[in-house]
Design an enzyme around this catalytic site. Structure first.
Site, PDB file in Angstrom:
ATOM      1  CE  LYS A 111      48.510  34.919  54.071  1.00  0.00           C
ATOM      2  NZ  LYS A 111      49.438  35.678  53.250  1.00  0.00           N
ATOM      3  CE  LYS A 192      42.041  39.866  52.100  1.00  0.00           C
ATOM      4  NZ  LYS A 192      43.312  40.113  52.781  1.00  0.00           N
ATOM      5  CE  LYS A 195      47.926  38.714  44.142  1.00  0.00           C
ATOM      6  NZ  LYS A 195      49.081  39.129  44.945  1.00  0.00           N
TER       7      LYS A 195
END
Ligand code: AMP
Ligand code: TRP
Length: 338
Positions: A111, A192, A195
């Site tokens: 991230k 993956k 969201k």
């Protein structure tokens, strides 16, 4: 009877990966155990989020969890920020954690990359997660595959704290499902399902309608060659569908593979199984959404119960670390030998 704890961020609509990787295990775990589940709103502050929407999302995540089968008579469901000890214990643990081990966290690296403007909260995120777990003396933590590294860190921090200050925390273990612990994006099966990815066709929402589920499964990216075989490396798309069908039916992905002669057949059955799997969740969601006061009551009672456990553990940890107990005199100083 085991003590369980797990958490989920209110950072977007829940998807099939959340359901199969984690939430279904939460529902199974609440029977016969002492289970604590929280919506980790403080963790959501570490990413980009809209402050005007966070409260709504937090509430809706709790509603989704109840719809997925959490039963407030069987488990304790609460909002992380409603129990102040989470932040307080995180600080004690930050003073035990070291820079190197946090730098190795792959979720942080993914991230933040090399960015100097990455948030400190994103860096210490796994320490707050460790606090969530250790506050409840959790033995088992039902999570998807991507949380294994955070669980290892939690174990290291618990052991180090115990070693330094005396036995204080239970050392927890991850409980990861055998099938569908890492559900992949239907449009990009090497990534993956998540969201945050803007791949509406690749992500099946936990509340998607039967028509939406069917459309997404039928459009799922498959692999070259027409053979249905379970081989996640060579055939990630087909293997992902086999895992989904396996998770929905209880069979193993490899054994299912032999019963299909075409991708079309596999998709049709997978779609049907997922529609049936998620149908009751969707139905309960509609019922619960009509009675928000009930959800509020669950969260109020949950925070009260959670606070009792968390309060006792925090006190134990702060005494062990040597803080002065409020309203009391310090214990007699122990002479150091020599
Ligand atoms: P998150 O959505 O990152 O807050 O994750 C909540 C829970 O869902 C965690 O236990 C994750 O490990 C799990 N989870 C998230 N994405 C997936 C996925 N694609 N497959 C399986 N489990 C997942
Ligand atoms: N980091 C977890 C995730 O992204 C969420 C989480 C926060 C969690 N606190 C937790 C999971 C405690 C298990 C236990 O999915």
């Amino acid at each position: 009877m085991a003590r369980l704890l797990s958490g989920i961020q209110p950072s977007g609509d829940l998807h099939l990966g959340n359901y199969l990787g984690a939430i279904r295990g939460w529902v199974a775990g609440q029977r016969g155990n002492d289970a604590y589940y929280c919506v980790v709103d403080l963790h959501a502050l570490s990413g980009d989020y809209d402050p005007h929407q966070l409260a709504r999302r937090t509430f809706d995540t709790a509603l989704n969890l109840l719809a997925a089968g959490l039963d407030p008579d069987e488990c304790t469901l609460f909002v992380q920020s409603h129990v102040g000890e989470h932040s307080r214990l995180a600080w004690l643990l930050e003073c035990v954690a070291n820079l190197g081990e946090l730098r190795r966290m792959t979720q942080f690296k993914d991230k933040a990359g090399e960015s100097e403007s990455a948030r400190v909260g994103l860096f210490t995120y796994p320490v707050l997660q460790a606090a969530d777990i250790l506050l409840y003396d959790a033995e088992l933590v039902p999570v998807g595959d991507d949380q294994r590294q955070h669980l290892e860190l939690t174990r290291d921090l618990a052991q180090r704290f115990n070693h330094r200050y005396g036995p204080t925390f239970v050392v927890p273990e991850a409980s990861v499902p055998e099938v569908a612990a890492r559900v992949m994006d239907l449009q990009a099966p090497t990534r993956k399902m998540s969201k945050s990815v803007s791949s509406p066709l690749g992500t099946i929402g936990m509340l998607d309608s039967p028509a939406e589920i069917d459309r997404k499964v039928r459009k799922a990216v498959t692999d070259t060659g027409g053979e249905v075989r379970y081989d996640p490396d060579a055939k990630p798309g087909v293997s992902n569908l086999l895992e989904l069908l396996a998770a929905a039916t209880g069979a193993s992905p490899a054994s299912l593979a032999g019963s299909f002669t075409s991708y079309g057949q596999l998709k049709a059955q997978t779609s049907e199984a997922l529609v049936e799997l998620l149908r009751p969740v969707r139905e309960r969601y509609v019922e619960l959404a009509a009675d928000p006061a009930q959800v509020t009551a669950v969260l109020v009672a949950g925070a009260e119960r959670a606070s009792q456990v968390a309060g006792a553990t925090f006190e134990r940890a702060s005494m062990a670390a040597g803080l002065l107990a409020p309203g009391s005199e310090p214990p007699r100083a122990q002479e150091t030998a020599g």
